[in-house]
Design a protein around this motif. Sequence first.
Motif, mmCIF file in Angstrom:
data_model
loop_
_atom_site.group_PDB
_atom_site.id
_atom_site.type_symbol
_atom_site.label_atom_id
_atom_site.label_comp_id
_atom_site.label_asym_id
_atom_site.label_seq_id
_atom_site.Cartn_x
_atom_site.Cartn_y
_atom_site.Cartn_z
ATOM 1 N N TYR A 127 -58.147 -35.591 35.373
ATOM 2 C CA TYR A 127 -57.709 -34.462 34.521
ATOM 3 C C TYR A 127 -56.083 -34.787 34.592
ATOM 4 O O TYR A 127 -55.484 -34.867 35.445
ATOM 5 C CB TYR A 127 -58.039 -33.131 34.831
ATOM 6 C CG TYR A 127 -59.628 -32.955 34.460
ATOM 7 C CD1 TYR A 127 -60.008 -32.773 33.045
ATOM 8 C CD2 TYR A 127 -60.625 -32.902 35.501
ATOM 9 C CE1 TYR A 127 -61.320 -32.734 32.570
ATOM 10 C CE2 TYR A 127 -61.935 -32.673 35.158
ATOM 11 C CZ TYR A 127 -62.337 -32.550 33.540
ATOM 12 O OH TYR A 127 -63.553 -32.382 33.297
ATOM 13 N N ILE A 128 -55.543 -34.254 33.404
ATOM 14 C CA ILE A 128 -53.876 -33.808 33.632
ATOM 15 C C ILE A 128 -53.796 -32.208 33.787
ATOM 16 O O ILE A 128 -54.464 -31.500 32.876
ATOM 17 C CB ILE A 128 -53.237 -34.050 32.058
ATOM 18 C CG1 ILE A 128 -53.435 -35.739 32.001
ATOM 19 C CG2 ILE A 128 -51.989 -33.906 32.070
ATOM 20 C CD1 ILE A 128 -53.317 -36.137 30.462
ATOM 21 N N VAL A 129 -53.240 -32.142 34.903
ATOM 22 C CA VAL A 129 -53.138 -30.615 35.184
ATOM 23 C C VAL A 129 -51.681 -30.168 35.491
ATOM 24 O O VAL A 129 -50.783 -30.840 36.127
ATOM 25 C CB VAL A 129 -53.802 -30.486 36.661
ATOM 26 C CG1 VAL A 129 -53.902 -28.994 36.870
ATOM 27 C CG2 VAL A 129 -55.122 -31.029 36.644
ATOM 28 N N GLY A 130 -51.382 -28.958 34.818
ATOM 29 C CA GLY A 130 -49.992 -28.149 34.944
ATOM 30 C C GLY A 130 -50.224 -26.950 35.326
ATOM 31 O O GLY A 130 -51.255 -26.203 35.123
ATOM 32 N N ARG A 131 -49.199 -26.282 35.965
ATOM 33 C CA ARG A 131 -49.102 -24.913 36.139
ATOM 34 C C ARG A 131 -49.339 -24.116 34.911
ATOM 35 O O ARG A 131 -48.778 -24.448 33.811
ATOM 36 C CB ARG A 131 -47.791 -24.273 36.828
ATOM 37 C CG ARG A 131 -47.561 -24.861 38.349
ATOM 38 C CD ARG A 131 -48.393 -23.824 39.256
ATOM 39 N NE ARG A 131 -48.204 -24.032 40.521
ATOM 40 C CZ ARG A 131 -47.287 -23.635 41.407
ATOM 41 N NH1 ARG A 131 -46.429 -22.714 40.835
ATOM 42 N NH2 ARG A 131 -47.045 -23.991 42.850
ATOM 43 N N HIS A 132 -50.379 -23.202 35.068
ATOM 44 C CA HIS A 132 -50.516 -22.319 33.796
ATOM 45 C C HIS A 132 -49.186 -21.552 33.182
ATOM 46 O O HIS A 132 -48.461 -20.954 33.902
ATOM 47 C CB HIS A 132 -51.517 -21.248 33.924
ATOM 48 C CG HIS A 132 -51.697 -20.163 32.887
ATOM 49 N ND1 HIS A 132 -52.257 -20.664 31.671
ATOM 50 C CD2 HIS A 132 -51.548 -19.016 32.748
ATOM 51 C CE1 HIS A 132 -52.490 -19.371 31.064
ATOM 52 N NE2 HIS A 132 -51.766 -18.628 31.572
ATOM 53 N N GLY A 133 -49.043 -21.513 31.842
ATOM 54 C CA GLY A 133 -47.719 -20.964 31.120
ATOM 55 C C GLY A 133 -46.571 -21.553 31.620
ATOM 56 O O GLY A 133 -45.440 -20.997 31.059
ATOM 57 N N ILE A 134 -46.392 -22.563 32.464
ATOM 58 C CA ILE A 134 -45.106 -23.336 32.446
ATOM 59 C C ILE A 134 -45.091 -24.481 31.772
ATOM 60 O O ILE A 134 -45.857 -25.411 31.588
ATOM 61 C CB ILE A 134 -45.029 -23.704 34.163
ATOM 62 C CG1 ILE A 134 -45.386 -22.634 34.735
ATOM 63 C CG2 ILE A 134 -43.713 -24.445 34.238
ATOM 64 C CD1 ILE A 134 -44.289 -21.410 34.883
ATOM 65 N N ALA A 135 -43.912 -24.550 30.956
ATOM 66 C CA ALA A 135 -43.831 -25.593 29.880
ATOM 67 C C ALA A 135 -43.591 -26.996 30.544
ATOM 68 O O ALA A 135 -42.563 -26.941 31.548
ATOM 69 C CB ALA A 135 -42.496 -25.267 29.051
ATOM 70 N N PRO A 165 -55.323 -16.782 36.105
ATOM 71 C CA PRO A 165 -55.056 -17.954 35.712
ATOM 72 C C PRO A 165 -53.775 -18.938 36.526
ATOM 73 O O PRO A 165 -52.637 -18.358 36.581
ATOM 74 C CB PRO A 165 -54.699 -18.033 34.325
ATOM 75 C CG PRO A 165 -53.650 -16.473 34.368
ATOM 76 C CD PRO A 165 -54.335 -15.574 35.349
ATOM 77 N N VAL A 166 -54.356 -20.200 36.851
ATOM 78 C CA VAL A 166 -53.337 -21.038 37.716
ATOM 79 C C VAL A 166 -52.727 -22.217 36.934
ATOM 80 O O VAL A 166 -51.948 -22.839 37.359
ATOM 81 C CB VAL A 166 -54.007 -21.263 39.034
ATOM 82 C CG1 VAL A 166 -53.981 -19.769 39.939
ATOM 83 C CG2 VAL A 166 -55.235 -21.644 38.929
ATOM 84 N N PHE A 167 -53.774 -22.908 36.292
ATOM 85 C CA PHE A 167 -53.603 -24.307 35.948
ATOM 86 C C PHE A 167 -54.106 -24.304 34.638
ATOM 87 O O PHE A 167 -55.164 -23.851 33.904
ATOM 88 C CB PHE A 167 -54.254 -25.324 36.787
ATOM 89 C CG PHE A 167 -54.009 -25.507 38.234
ATOM 90 C CD1 PHE A 167 -52.581 -25.774 38.497
ATOM 91 C CD2 PHE A 167 -54.894 -25.499 39.430
ATOM 92 C CE1 PHE A 167 -51.993 -25.778 39.619
ATOM 93 C CE2 PHE A 167 -54.267 -25.326 40.426
ATOM 94 C CZ PHE A 167 -52.710 -25.819 40.885
ATOM 95 N N ASP A 168 -53.277 -25.038 33.449
ATOM 96 C CA ASP A 168 -53.515 -25.598 32.314
ATOM 97 C C ASP A 168 -54.221 -26.857 32.431
ATOM 98 O O ASP A 168 -53.488 -27.864 33.040
ATOM 99 C CB ASP A 168 -52.371 -25.775 31.324
ATOM 100 C CG ASP A 168 -52.071 -24.164 31.078
ATOM 101 O OD1 ASP A 168 -52.759 -23.284 31.216
ATOM 102 O OD2 ASP A 168 -50.879 -23.992 30.725
ATOM 103 N N VAL A 169 -55.245 -27.340 32.063
ATOM 104 C CA VAL A 169 -56.091 -28.628 32.114
ATOM 105 C C VAL A 169 -56.101 -29.366 30.974
ATOM 106 O O VAL A 169 -56.808 -28.722 29.951
ATOM 107 C CB VAL A 169 -57.301 -28.317 33.008
ATOM 108 C CG1 VAL A 169 -58.069 -29.575 33.180
ATOM 109 C CG2 VAL A 169 -57.203 -27.514 34.263
ATOM 110 N N TYR A 170 -55.604 -30.577 30.820
ATOM 111 C CA TYR A 170 -55.947 -31.695 29.884
ATOM 112 C C TYR A 170 -56.890 -32.564 30.116
ATOM 113 O O TYR A 170 -56.902 -32.961 31.126
ATOM 114 C CB TYR A 170 -54.514 -31.871 29.374
ATOM 115 C CG TYR A 170 -53.573 -31.052 28.972
ATOM 116 C CD1 TYR A 170 -53.263 -30.732 27.485
ATOM 117 C CD2 TYR A 170 -52.970 -30.347 29.908
ATOM 118 C CE1 TYR A 170 -52.191 -29.767 27.439
ATOM 119 C CE2 TYR A 170 -51.963 -29.268 29.658
ATOM 120 C CZ TYR A 170 -51.529 -29.019 28.355
ATOM 121 O OH TYR A 170 -50.588 -28.062 28.166
#
Length: 263
Positions: free
Chosen positions: A134-142, A191-196
């Motif tokens: 998965y592609i993973v980024g901090r939640h809410g951080i652009a 919420p900690v991570f936005d996952v793509y």
Amino acid sequence: MEAVDWENSAGVSSDTEEYLQDTKYEDDEELRFTSGFISKLQFRKDKSRAHWINEMGMAEVVENKGNLWRTMGVVRSGKIYYSIEETLFLMEIGALLLLDDNGTSLSLNDIYAKVSGGSWELFEVYRHLKSLGYIVGRHGIAWSIKGAKSNCQSVSLQCSPQSSEVVNLESEDESSIVGSLNNMHINEARPVFDVYLPDSKFRKSSPGDPSFVICLTRGDLPSIADIEVLERQCGAIPLRFCHVEYGRVSFFSFNEAELPILP
């Protein structure tokens, strides 16, 4: 509650930032990376180099090698910054050489020592998701300033996960990427991570909506009221919950169900 089979799941930006996003793949490293084939402590001939900034709790990339940076790190003023979980993950797979203020190479044990408590749980969740591709980024951080303008994400977060003190850096862009979790607590779920999903065409300047948001839980399961608050906070993005205990990362989700009315 529904268990998830994760193994089978599939400002104006600077010229430098635009260049980074438009650069074409030079090899198939990203393809291998998103296929889920990752072994711990790999040894690579060419490694990216980054400088660890204690005040930020992040690593500033000074030299890029390969293509892993295309789906990792945030871009500010033409520079790439890795969070502590990204830094440790890249070091574990042998893709990053981390340097201190004196230019001395830091070891895995050095960076392990910087990870404590909740940060370690975050890393375990991050590592698990990345190992699945998965592609993973901090939640809410652009991912980038341009991405923030199109997705209404934050670029002005001042507190690091390791400290509640405000950090003064050289530019507003740099200070905006320091930490993000202090104000995200909702009882025991946050919420900690936005996952793509894996995507070879992923662009930090226009990432689109994540496939789902990971919420970290501790202790008891979140209440219905907590889940409703989280759902409002994350909008239409599906939520997935995770719990870390003794190194084991478990994922689950909730579905609404109506009980039949008895006569």
